[in-house]
Design a protein around this motif. Structure first.
Motif, PDB file in Angstrom:
ATOM      1  N   MET A 168     132.578 115.861  51.190  1.00 21.11           N
ATOM      2  CA  MET A 168     131.502 116.777  50.835  1.00 21.11           C
ATOM      3  C   MET A 168     130.320 115.994  50.279  1.00 21.11           C
ATOM      4  O   MET A 168     129.178 116.231  50.658  1.00 21.11           O
ATOM      5  N   ASP A 169     130.614 115.047  49.403  1.00 25.16           N
ATOM      6  CA  ASP A 169     129.544 114.213  48.841  1.00 25.16           C
ATOM      7  C   ASP A 169     128.754 113.532  49.951  1.00 25.16           C
ATOM      8  O   ASP A 169     127.518 113.476  49.916  1.00 25.16           O
ATOM      9  N   LEU A 170     129.459 112.998  50.916  1.00 27.41           N
ATOM     10  CA  LEU A 170     128.789 112.272  51.994  1.00 27.41           C
ATOM     11  C   LEU A 170     127.908 113.209  52.818  1.00 27.41           C
ATOM     12  O   LEU A 170     126.779 112.857  53.182  1.00 27.41           O
ATOM     13  N   GLU A 178     126.540 115.956  51.790  1.00 28.07           N
ATOM     14  CA  GLU A 178     125.385 116.299  50.955  1.00 28.07           C
ATOM     15  C   GLU A 178     124.368 115.170  50.930  1.00 28.07           C
ATOM     16  O   GLU A 178     123.156 115.405  50.946  1.00 28.07           O
ATOM     17  N   ALA A 179     124.875 113.945  50.905  1.00 24.27           N
ATOM     18  CA  ALA A 179     123.962 112.796  50.931  1.00 24.27           C
ATOM     19  C   ALA A 179     123.210 112.777  52.252  1.00 24.27           C
ATOM     20  O   ALA A 179     122.004 112.471  52.294  1.00 24.27           O
ATOM     21  N   VAL A 188     122.388 115.358  53.982  1.00 19.83           N
ATOM     22  CA  VAL A 188     121.340 116.372  53.863  1.00 19.83           C
ATOM     23  C   VAL A 188     120.142 115.795  53.124  1.00 19.83           C
ATOM     24  O   VAL A 188     118.999 115.914  53.572  1.00 19.83           O
ATOM     25  N   ALA A 189     120.418 115.140  52.005  1.00 21.95           N
ATOM     26  CA  ALA A 189     119.324 114.570  51.218  1.00 21.95           C
ATOM     27  C   ALA A 189     118.469 113.662  52.076  1.00 21.95           C
ATOM     28  O   ALA A 189     117.237 113.793  52.112  1.00 21.95           O
ATOM     29  N   ILE A 190     119.103 112.757  52.780  1.00 20.22           N
ATOM     30  CA  ILE A 190     118.376 111.769  53.585  1.00 20.22           C
ATOM     31  C   ILE A 190     117.664 112.429  54.762  1.00 20.22           C
ATOM     32  O   ILE A 190     116.469 112.227  54.980  1.00 20.22           O
ATOM     33  N   GLU A 244     114.656 114.879  54.086  1.00 17.28           N
ATOM     34  CA  GLU A 244     113.428 114.174  53.740  1.00 17.28           C
ATOM     35  C   GLU A 244     112.892 113.414  54.958  1.00 17.28           C
ATOM     36  O   GLU A 244     111.672 113.344  55.167  1.00 17.28           O
ATOM     37  N   LEU A 251     115.425 104.899  54.618  1.00 21.01           N
ATOM     38  CA  LEU A 251     116.136 106.123  54.968  1.00 21.01           C
ATOM     39  C   LEU A 251     117.024 105.872  56.183  1.00 21.01           C
ATOM     40  O   LEU A 251     118.175 106.324  56.239  1.00 21.01           O
ATOM     41  N   LEU A 278     125.850 106.014  56.044  1.00 20.64           N
ATOM     42  CA  LEU A 278     126.571 107.282  55.932  1.00 20.64           C
ATOM     43  C   LEU A 278     127.298 107.615  57.228  1.00 20.64           C
ATOM     44  O   LEU A 278     128.465 108.022  57.213  1.00 20.64           O
ATOM     45  N   ARG A 302     118.621 121.190  57.409  1.00 19.72           N
ATOM     46  CA  ARG A 302     119.626 121.454  56.374  1.00 19.72           C
ATOM     47  C   ARG A 302     120.717 122.371  56.906  1.00 19.72           C
ATOM     48  O   ARG A 302     121.912 122.087  56.766  1.00 19.72           O
ATOM     49  N   ALA A 316     112.619 107.077  49.483  1.00 17.78           N
ATOM     50  CA  ALA A 316     114.068 107.251  49.468  1.00 17.78           C
ATOM     51  C   ALA A 316     114.510 107.839  48.134  1.00 17.78           C
ATOM     52  O   ALA A 316     115.403 108.694  48.083  1.00 17.78           O
ATOM     53  N   ALA A 359     113.967 111.468  48.260  1.00 20.11           N
ATOM     54  CA  ALA A 359     115.016 112.112  49.048  1.00 20.11           C
ATOM     55  C   ALA A 359     116.261 112.344  48.198  1.00 20.11           C
ATOM     56  O   ALA A 359     116.787 113.459  48.127  1.00 20.11           O
ATOM     57  N   ILE A 360     116.700 111.294  47.526  1.00 25.20           N
ATOM     58  CA  ILE A 360     117.936 111.376  46.750  1.00 25.20           C
ATOM     59  C   ILE A 360     117.772 112.286  45.539  1.00 25.20           C
ATOM     60  O   ILE A 360     118.575 113.196  45.306  1.00 25.20           O
ATOM     61  N   GLU A 420     117.250 116.151  46.081  1.00 17.50           N
ATOM     62  CA  GLU A 420     118.494 116.846  46.425  1.00 17.50           C
ATOM     63  C   GLU A 420     119.441 116.866  45.227  1.00 17.50           C
ATOM     64  O   GLU A 420     120.141 117.855  44.997  1.00 17.50           O
ATOM     65  N   LEU A 459     121.093 120.232  43.512  1.00 15.98           N
ATOM     66  CA  LEU A 459     122.530 120.441  43.307  1.00 15.98           C
ATOM     67  C   LEU A 459     122.834 120.644  41.829  1.00 15.98           C
ATOM     68  O   LEU A 459     123.665 121.477  41.465  1.00 15.98           O
ATOM     69  N   ASN A 481     127.723 114.518  42.359  1.00 16.53           N
ATOM     70  CA  ASN A 481     127.893 113.887  43.678  1.00 16.53           C
ATOM     71  C   ASN A 481     127.842 112.359  43.510  1.00 16.53           C
ATOM     72  O   ASN A 481     126.801 111.775  43.237  1.00 16.53           O
ATOM     73  N   ASP A 482     129.008 111.752  43.685  1.00 15.33           N
ATOM     74  CA  ASP A 482     129.120 110.310  43.433  1.00 15.33           C
ATOM     75  C   ASP A 482     128.280 109.471  44.384  1.00 15.33           C
ATOM     76  O   ASP A 482     127.804 108.396  44.020  1.00 15.33           O
ATOM     77  N   GLU A 483     128.122 109.951  45.597  1.00 16.39           N
ATOM     78  CA  GLU A 483     127.395 109.155  46.584  1.00 16.39           C
ATOM     79  C   GLU A 483     125.901 109.116  46.273  1.00 16.39           C
ATOM     80  O   GLU A 483     125.257 108.083  46.387  1.00 16.39           O
ATOM     81  N   LEU A 484     125.354 110.252  45.890  1.00 21.49           N
ATOM     82  CA  LEU A 484     123.942 110.269  45.512  1.00 21.49           C
ATOM     83  C   LEU A 484     123.716 109.348  44.319  1.00 21.49           C
ATOM     84  O   LEU A 484     122.725 108.609  44.278  1.00 21.49           O
ATOM     85  N   MET A 522     123.748 105.719  45.473  1.00 22.25           N
ATOM     86  CA  MET A 522     122.535 105.368  46.196  1.00 22.25           C
ATOM     87  C   MET A 522     121.368 105.182  45.248  1.00 22.25           C
ATOM     88  O   MET A 522     120.556 104.273  45.414  1.00 22.25           O
TER      89      MET A 522
END
Lengths: 236, 236
Positions: free
Chosen positions: A77-79, A81-82, A84-86, A89, A146, A153, A204, B82, B85-86, B89, B93, B143-146, B149
């Motif tokens: 899920m985290d990945l 969501e990441a 989406v963030a990237i 944008e 990005l 990812l 998104r 970047a 972006a991070i 988001e 969240l 979110n650990d990935e955000l 990053m």
DNA sequence: GCATTCAGGATTGTATACAGTTCTAAATTC
DNA sequence: GAATTTAGAACTGTATACAATCCTGAATGC
């Protein structure tokens, strides 16, 4: 002719093993054994492992060594969501930065790959095809960072996508390919209108729609790993 | 007692050298020379260099070796984008996921650090203080990935922020600290309303407002590097 | 004079040896 | 029998040697 080093080969191989759960999540990696198995010595292998740590596939503890990182549903899920963030944008930037010429070429690319996309039954090819589409947009953002992040990812999510695709039947699969294709077309249209907010929303939605699929896929993947384990226990 | 390995030390050292332009952008890194300088052998140094490649500080070409990556204005812009972006988001969240208790603690943290923030004259501390605020929000996103990053991005931008802060006078500096502090308070308020869109906009504005400062800082940094170079030439 | 070739030196790529640490499991004690 | 200690095996951390590759610049041919 592309020059590919030995270390690169080791990275590919090891990443593949991590992805396919030949290295179990959380387990320690035995450098000597793995180096022997891959036909190299420990020095280049350790270089490869170090890079995989940075890519997020492995973890490392001083004195303990390298460990295969778990790919649990939370992390998936985290990945996503990441992503989406990237990507949100990225498409926002692409809306203002991509030249008309670039968008024309992008449209042509979409047309050219369409037949492949629908007929392609090889799972790996299909996943890569989808990745390419998204990377293309990241490239249109004219932002190298990005792009880099998305590549990373993708590498980590790829396995989940594969498992997911493999687990569904051919008819269903081609149906989904069609759905995704039209989603991609809508994204192109949004780009052409150059409205960043709209494009961002569409992107998104497109990514989020794959979450449940993904976590579902992870459950299946876990079943794949741990059922054999249980069987081992019973055999003892 | 935290156990820190030799490789970690080498990473710190080398990153520092890259950041402070003791290694010139684009220049090749001589492994033997650097390992001698840092008091270690090539094996652990290469591990360190490999990780720095992954962090984005260096590049690597098979057969050629490691190169210090250039930090040109374009890349700085990419990095700030970047971050947007991070962080946009992340705060989105955080608006839905941070518990009330967490936000209370966050508010207390903001109050507690305020005096430091305004009196702190040490540039390095100030930069870290600002980073911590932003990392805190990333953490509230759960979110650990955000978070990962953002940590990486911070590491790469840090130098630019330092140069920028160093280049302005004390009075101006404390003025900006005040401005930033109130911006941080507004961000907290946005979080408390739990309106993701509003919070996202505020965060975006907050980061974007630092772009020109940043690129300006890079220009100065470049002057720092290349003026000595010119002088060397003249001495020859 | 300019391009090309080629040798020598410098530098990276890999294997291996050994030192230092961590883990395992048997032996010991209570 | 459970907890603790303690060799010793297994593994990681680092240095070093050597092989493979790349780069530099002088010599050669046109």
């Amino acid at each position: 002719m592309k020059k590919t080093s030995n270390v690169d080969r080791l990275i590919e191989k090891t990443r593949g093993m991590a992805i396919n759960f030949e290295l179990k999540p959380g387990s320690r990696i035995n450098e000597t054994a793995l180096s022997r198995e891959l036909g190299a010595s420990r020095t280049p292998l350790r270089e490869a492992l170090n890079r995989l740590v940075a890519e997020g596939f492995l973890t490392f503890q001083t004195g303990k060594g390298f460990f295969c990182r778990a790919l649990d549903p939370k992390r998936i899920m985290d990945l996503y969501e990441a992503r989406v963030a990237i990507e949100v944008e990225a498409i926002r930037l692409a809306c203002t930065r991509a030249t008309d010429a670039e968008l024309t070429v992008f449209g042509a690319y979409l047309n050219a790959t369409e037949p492949d996309y629908l007929n392609k039954m090889d799972v790996s090819d299909a996943v890569h095809g989808d990745e390419d589409f998204h990377l293309y947009i990241a490239r249109l953002s004219h932002n190298d960072e990005l792009l880099r992040m998305l590549e990373n990812l993708n590498g980590r999510i790829r396995f989940v996508r594969s498992v997911n695709l493999k687990s569904i039947h051919d008819t269903e699969r081609s149906l989904r390919a069609q759905t995704r294709l039209s989603a991609h077309r809508r994204i192109l249209e949004a780009l052409l209108t150059r409205d960043g907010d709209v494009a961002a929303d569409i992107m998104r939605g497109h990514i989020e729609r794959r979450w449940e699929e993904a976590t579902e896929a992870v459950q299946k993947a876990y079943a794949q790993i741990y059922v054999p384990d249980e069987m081992q226990k019973e055999m003892t």
